[in-house]
Design a protein around this motif. Sequence first.
Motif, PDB file in Angstrom:
ATOM      1  N   ALA A  76       0.610  -1.410  -0.277  1.00 47.54           N
ATOM      2  CA  ALA A  76       0.244  -0.089   0.207  1.00 47.54           C
ATOM      3  C   ALA A  76       0.841   1.181   0.096  1.00 47.54           C
ATOM      4  O   ALA A  76       0.469   2.274  -0.619  1.00 47.54           O
ATOM      5  CB  ALA A  76      -0.798   0.288   1.823  1.00 47.54           C
ATOM      6  N   ALA A  77       1.751   1.084   0.696  1.00 51.19           N
ATOM      7  CA  ALA A  77       2.691   2.428   0.852  1.00 51.19           C
ATOM      8  C   ALA A  77       3.168   2.699  -0.543  1.00 51.19           C
ATOM      9  O   ALA A  77       3.105   4.236  -0.878  1.00 51.19           O
ATOM     10  CB  ALA A  77       3.408   2.195   1.668  1.00 51.19           C
ATOM     11  N   LEU A  78       3.751   1.277  -1.336  1.00 51.96           N
ATOM     12  CA  LEU A  78       3.753   1.686  -2.486  1.00 51.96           C
ATOM     13  C   LEU A  78       3.327   2.444  -3.205  1.00 51.96           C
ATOM     14  O   LEU A  78       3.457   3.133  -4.450  1.00 51.96           O
ATOM     15  CB  LEU A  78       4.756   0.988  -3.091  1.00 51.96           C
ATOM     16  CG  LEU A  78       6.337   0.746  -2.237  1.00 51.96           C
ATOM     17  CD1 LEU A  78       6.449  -1.325  -2.738  1.00 51.96           C
ATOM     18  CD2 LEU A  78       7.342   0.971  -2.796  1.00 51.96           C
ATOM     19  N   GLY A  79       1.893   2.077  -3.564  1.00 51.78           N
ATOM     20  CA  GLY A  79       0.996   1.975  -4.450  1.00 51.78           C
ATOM     21  C   GLY A  79       0.158   2.730  -4.179  1.00 51.78           C
ATOM     22  O   GLY A  79       0.192   3.703  -5.215  1.00 51.78           O
ATOM     23  N   ILE A  80      -0.048   3.433  -3.283  1.00 49.09           N
ATOM     24  CA  ILE A  80      -0.921   4.294  -2.874  1.00 49.09           C
ATOM     25  C   ILE A  80      -0.194   6.065  -2.300  1.00 49.09           C
ATOM     26  O   ILE A  80      -0.191   6.787  -2.876  1.00 49.09           O
ATOM     27  CB  ILE A  80      -2.541   3.982  -1.762  1.00 49.09           C
ATOM     28  CG1 ILE A  80      -2.837   2.642  -1.928  1.00 49.09           C
ATOM     29  CG2 ILE A  80      -3.202   4.545  -1.554  1.00 49.09           C
ATOM     30  CD1 ILE A  80      -3.791   2.779  -3.485  1.00 49.09           C
ATOM     31  N   GLY A  81       0.599   4.933  -1.492  1.00 41.88           N
ATOM     32  CA  GLY A  81       1.032   5.927  -0.367  1.00 41.88           C
ATOM     33  C   GLY A  81       2.234   7.070  -2.127  1.00 41.88           C
ATOM     34  O   GLY A  81       2.215   8.220  -1.334  1.00 41.88           O
ATOM     35  N   ALA A  82       3.579   6.081  -2.087  1.00 43.80           N
ATOM     36  CA  ALA A  82       4.412   6.922  -2.732  1.00 43.80           C
ATOM     37  C   ALA A  82       4.531   7.304  -4.559  1.00 43.80           C
ATOM     38  O   ALA A  82       4.288   8.484  -4.853  1.00 43.80           O
ATOM     39  CB  ALA A  82       5.140   5.696  -3.136  1.00 43.80           C
ATOM     40  N   TYR A  83       3.339   6.307  -5.258  1.00 46.47           N
ATOM     41  CA  TYR A  83       3.131   6.464  -6.964  1.00 46.47           C
ATOM     42  C   TYR A  83       2.275   7.762  -6.876  1.00 46.47           C
ATOM     43  O   TYR A  83       2.820   8.354  -7.773  1.00 46.47           O
ATOM     44  CB  TYR A  83       2.560   5.533  -7.217  1.00 46.47           C
ATOM     45  CG  TYR A  83       2.279   5.577  -8.329  1.00 46.47           C
ATOM     46  CD1 TYR A  83       3.232   5.146  -9.677  1.00 46.47           C
ATOM     47  CD2 TYR A  83       0.945   6.212  -9.387  1.00 46.47           C
ATOM     48  CE1 TYR A  83       2.897   5.843 -10.802  1.00 46.47           C
ATOM     49  CE2 TYR A  83       0.638   6.292 -10.606  1.00 46.47           C
ATOM     50  CZ  TYR A  83       1.297   6.287 -11.501  1.00 46.47           C
ATOM     51  OH  TYR A  83       1.614   6.953 -12.952  1.00 46.47           O
ATOM     52  N   ASN A  84       0.729   8.215  -6.263  1.00 46.31           N
ATOM     53  CA  ASN A  84       1.021   9.123  -7.011  1.00 46.31           C
ATOM     54  C   ASN A  84       1.657  10.112  -6.280  1.00 46.31           C
ATOM     55  O   ASN A  84       1.042  11.778  -7.101  1.00 46.31           O
ATOM     56  CB  ASN A  84      -0.722   9.124  -6.375  1.00 46.31           C
ATOM     57  CG  ASN A  84      -1.209   8.680  -7.447  1.00 46.31           C
ATOM     58  OD1 ASN A  84      -2.004   7.950  -8.463  1.00 46.31           O
ATOM     59  ND2 ASN A  84      -1.836   6.860  -6.472  1.00 46.31           N
ATOM     60  N   SER A  85       1.700  10.060  -5.204  1.00 49.77           N
ATOM     61  CA  SER A  85       2.226  11.454  -4.855  1.00 49.77           C
ATOM     62  C   SER A  85       3.496  11.743  -5.338  1.00 49.77           C
ATOM     63  O   SER A  85       3.582  13.036  -5.651  1.00 49.77           O
ATOM     64  CB  SER A  85       3.017  11.732  -3.151  1.00 49.77           C
ATOM     65  OG  SER A  85       1.532  10.900  -2.259  1.00 49.77           O
ATOM     66  N   LEU A  86       4.334  10.973  -5.611  1.00 48.73           N
ATOM     67  CA  LEU A  86       5.573  11.283  -6.693  1.00 48.73           C
ATOM     68  C   LEU A  86       4.751  12.382  -7.937  1.00 48.73           C
ATOM     69  O   LEU A  86       6.055  12.886  -8.628  1.00 48.73           O
ATOM     70  CB  LEU A  86       5.886   9.744  -7.026  1.00 48.73           C
ATOM     71  CG  LEU A  86       7.149   9.590  -5.597  1.00 48.73           C
ATOM     72  CD1 LEU A  86       7.460   8.328  -5.839  1.00 48.73           C
ATOM     73  CD2 LEU A  86       8.346  10.378  -5.089  1.00 48.73           C
ATOM     74  N   LEU A  87       4.013  11.224  -8.236  1.00 47.62           N
ATOM     75  CA  LEU A  87       3.495  11.604  -9.908  1.00 47.62           C
ATOM     76  C   LEU A  87       2.955  13.242  -9.894  1.00 47.62           C
ATOM     77  O   LEU A  87       3.410  14.095 -10.380  1.00 47.62           O
ATOM     78  CB  LEU A  87       2.109  10.598 -10.037  1.00 47.62           C
ATOM     79  CG  LEU A  87       2.201  11.219 -11.377  1.00 47.62           C
ATOM     80  CD1 LEU A  87       0.990   9.809 -12.174  1.00 47.62           C
ATOM     81  CD2 LEU A  87       0.799  12.370 -11.922  1.00 47.62           C
ATOM     82  N   TYR A  88       2.187  13.430  -8.725  1.00 42.45           N
ATOM     83  CA  TYR A  88       1.811  15.283  -8.699  1.00 42.45           C
ATOM     84  C   TYR A  88       3.163  15.554  -8.369  1.00 42.45           C
ATOM     85  O   TYR A  88       3.030  16.813  -8.617  1.00 42.45           O
ATOM     86  CB  TYR A  88       1.109  14.955  -7.764  1.00 42.45           C
ATOM     87  CG  TYR A  88      -0.458  14.421  -7.685  1.00 42.45           C
ATOM     88  CD1 TYR A  88      -1.073  14.495  -9.212  1.00 42.45           C
ATOM     89  CD2 TYR A  88      -1.538  13.363  -6.369  1.00 42.45           C
ATOM     90  CE1 TYR A  88      -1.652  13.709  -9.303  1.00 42.45           C
ATOM     91  CE2 TYR A  88      -2.540  12.473  -6.763  1.00 42.45           C
ATOM     92  CZ  TYR A  88      -3.328  12.768  -8.271  1.00 42.45           C
ATOM     93  OH  TYR A  88      -3.662  12.067  -8.432  1.00 42.45           O
ATOM     94  N   SER A  89       4.655  15.590  -7.291  1.00 37.90           N
ATOM     95  CA  SER A  89       5.703  16.263  -7.194  1.00 37.90           C
ATOM     96  C   SER A  89       6.039  16.863  -8.462  1.00 37.90           C
ATOM     97  O   SER A  89       5.911  17.628  -8.995  1.00 37.90           O
ATOM     98  CB  SER A  89       5.891  15.610  -6.253  1.00 37.90           C
ATOM     99  OG  SER A  89       5.380  15.405  -4.989  1.00 37.90           O
ATOM    100  N   ALA A  90       5.705  15.584  -9.633  1.00 39.50           N
ATOM    101  CA  ALA A  90       6.528  15.585 -10.686  1.00 39.50           C
ATOM    102  C   ALA A  90       6.126  17.098 -11.709  1.00 39.50           C
ATOM    103  O   ALA A  90       6.485  17.108 -12.813  1.00 39.50           O
ATOM    104  CB  ALA A  90       6.687  14.882 -11.545  1.00 39.50           C
ATOM    105  N   ALA A  91       4.630  16.725 -11.322  1.00 42.28           N
ATOM    106  CA  ALA A  91       3.372  17.671 -12.279  1.00 42.28           C
ATOM    107  C   ALA A  91       3.557  19.069 -11.790  1.00 42.28           C
ATOM    108  O   ALA A  91       2.890  19.815 -12.444  1.00 42.28           O
ATOM    109  CB  ALA A  91       2.453  16.681 -12.030  1.00 42.28           C
ATOM    110  N   GLN A  92       4.133  19.048 -10.821  1.00 43.78           N
ATOM    111  CA  GLN A  92       5.060  20.729 -10.216  1.00 43.78           C
ATOM    112  C   GLN A  92       5.962  21.277 -11.874  1.00 43.78           C
ATOM    113  O   GLN A  92       5.642  22.360 -11.984  1.00 43.78           O
ATOM    114  CB  GLN A  92       5.093  20.762  -9.093  1.00 43.78           C
ATOM    115  CG  GLN A  92       3.947  20.060  -8.022  1.00 43.78           C
ATOM    116  CD  GLN A  92       2.779  20.918  -8.086  1.00 43.78           C
ATOM    117  OE1 GLN A  92       3.016  21.844  -7.614  1.00 43.78           O
ATOM    118  NE2 GLN A  92       2.285  20.190  -8.052  1.00 43.78           N
TER     119      GLN A  92
END
Length: 299
Positions: A76-92
């Motif tokens: 869950a930490a990888l698929g829910i916590g990390a992936y989307n948070s990193l994607l949204y950070s990259a989108a900045q």
Amino acid sequence: MNSRSAWAVAGLLLSSLLWAGNALVARATAGEIPPFALSFWRWVLALLVLLPFVAGPLWRQRAVLRRAGWRLALTAALGIGAYNSLLYSAAQSTTAINITLLNTCIPLATFIGAGFLLKDWPSQRAWSGMLIAVIGLLVLISQARLENLLGLSFNPGDLVMLLAVLAWALYTVLLRRWGAYFALPPLVLLAAFVTVGIVVILPFYLLEFGRVGGFEATPRTLGAIGYTALFASLVAYVTWNQGVKIIGAARASLALYSMPVFAAVLAYALLGETLQAFHWIGGALIFAGLLWATLPRRR
């Protein structure tokens, strides 16, 4: 391909379509919603929608959840916590196009991860299907022009997106490896993953809130959270998780090659952009590669 596998592939392609929209939404609201705020409230809303349907089953399945323990928490930490948070950070700091393109690195990362962790190296047919899809991807992103391909540029946000790619590939592989521990109804499993993911995201969200503040609740920002929560979260994750269970991590990951195709279609439908010959050629090659890789071999 039997009907169960066909439905699995259809579900994986639906996930890819919804996540293409997720990348567009992330980039469109990059200056309006901080990345961890979008990730946190997306999953909070998704869990609130889920709870009326899964609260009872979650309690009844508590023995299964305890047995899954740290495996469930890590996945869950990888698929829910990390992936989307990193994607949204990259989108900045990077474009929606770069996000969808870098997402197409996931199949290769998943192939390698499945080989080392599951001892499940893909067949020659799967590798050849991936090669066909890669050729289609190159046609798509270069607009069938070599000079465009050579002129592609990347930035620091793309490095963050590569970390997201690795997180998602490992999530997909572990979902398959520990499938016996995750023997739960799809919505119950997703609710368990989301609950853990929210706990993982919360401290990062609080740090971000203290540093840059929150966001203005406008129809645009609330619509972005609503889309990511209902479609890019609930629908897409259920169909993805089921597809991985049915056809395996490596072959399922190939569906992500369709994301740039869907991004082009969404840009046509929502932004009025035209679909040109290279879109059709690249898209046809990508889907041909996916079909070739996922069809069972004849005996």
